[in-house]
Motif scaffolding. Sequence first.
Motif, PDB file in Angstrom:
ATOM      1  N   SER A 132       0.946  13.595   0.319  1.00  0.00           N
ATOM      2  CA  SER A 132      -0.435  13.657   0.787  1.00  0.00           C
ATOM      3  C   SER A 132      -1.208  14.523   0.293  1.00  0.00           C
ATOM      4  N   GLU A 140       2.102   8.232   3.920  1.00  0.00           N
ATOM      5  CA  GLU A 140       1.660   8.824   4.954  1.00  0.00           C
ATOM      6  C   GLU A 140       2.287   8.614   6.244  1.00  0.00           C
ATOM      7  N   ASP A 147       0.901  -1.155  -0.129  1.00  0.00           N
ATOM      8  CA  ASP A 147       0.043  -0.091  -0.053  1.00  0.00           C
ATOM      9  C   ASP A 147       1.020   1.126   0.041  1.00  0.00           C
ATOM     10  N   PRO A 195       2.573   6.753  -4.701  1.00  0.00           N
ATOM     11  CA  PRO A 195       1.146   7.169  -4.259  1.00  0.00           C
ATOM     12  C   PRO A 195       0.462   7.647  -5.167  1.00  0.00           C
ATOM     13  N   HIS A 196      -0.887   7.589  -5.034  1.00  0.00           N
ATOM     14  CA  HIS A 196      -1.812   8.184  -6.014  1.00  0.00           C
ATOM     15  C   HIS A 196      -1.604   9.686  -6.207  1.00  0.00           C
ATOM     16  N   ASP A 222       0.399   4.464  -0.732  1.00  0.00           N
ATOM     17  CA  ASP A 222      -0.369   5.450   0.007  1.00  0.00           C
ATOM     18  C   ASP A 222      -0.242   5.505   1.492  1.00  0.00           C
TER      19      ASP A 222
END
Length: 265
Positions: free
Chosen positions: A255, A201, A195, A238-239, A197
């Motif tokens: 983020s 974070e 993951d 990350p997206h 993302d």
Amino acid sequence: MPTIKINDLHFHYKENEPIFKGLNFVLDSRSTAIIGQNGAGKTTFVKLLKGLLRPGKGSIYFNGKNIADMTVAQIAKHIGLVFQNPNDQIFKNKVIDEVMFGPLNIGMNNDEALKHSLAALKLVGLSNTVNCNPYDMGLSERKLIAIASILAMDTDVVIFDEPTIAQDYNAKEKIKSIIHQLNIKGKLVLTIIHDMDFVAECFERTIVFANGAILLDGPTADVFSHKDELKMAYLEPPHVTQLCNSLGYDKVFLSVDSFVNYIKN
């Protein structure tokens, strides 16, 4: 602060098919994510840290002591692992018994184990489940029980194996908070995870495993700036990082909040 030093680490399951080919790095106080495609050796590395496997060559040192000179039980007092699937970890019929099992088995007396277990359940938000059967609870809650079981052991190192699997938004936020609090307490927090993302974070440092070696290692923002190398490891940033790149921003944002603050300023 706990440290783990990896010195010329080699390992293979089959001859002429090395998993690791001379790894050298140090895990320090920074929360660290280890990423890579399936088969890159992430789970194998954790098993080596826990003493469940032994290196073919090279050494792993925990606070200056060679793990090869420690038993699995001795290592368990210092390095805790939260399993990817809580059903592989949970076996008691009452939550409090499950959470107390680890502390009791590393030498805490009953009163100390109970104190640590109740504090761990409070930290994961499950204080009201003490007398519940874990298997009457949902998968997300069982994951939090598994986390509490390791937190109650108060180990110097806490390893999360795919912590976000089967977690909803609220549970992910709870796990983020737990990782943050462990950092404040001076614990060495590691994860092996897909993951990206969540990595962005939560983790200060990211290490990319590929082809038996370390492809990238550094501050998370720096690692996610290396798009070509990530592609070689079959990984994507990350997206939010991808979105900002598509909008023409060269700066790496980890983020939505960091991007919004950048625009405001």
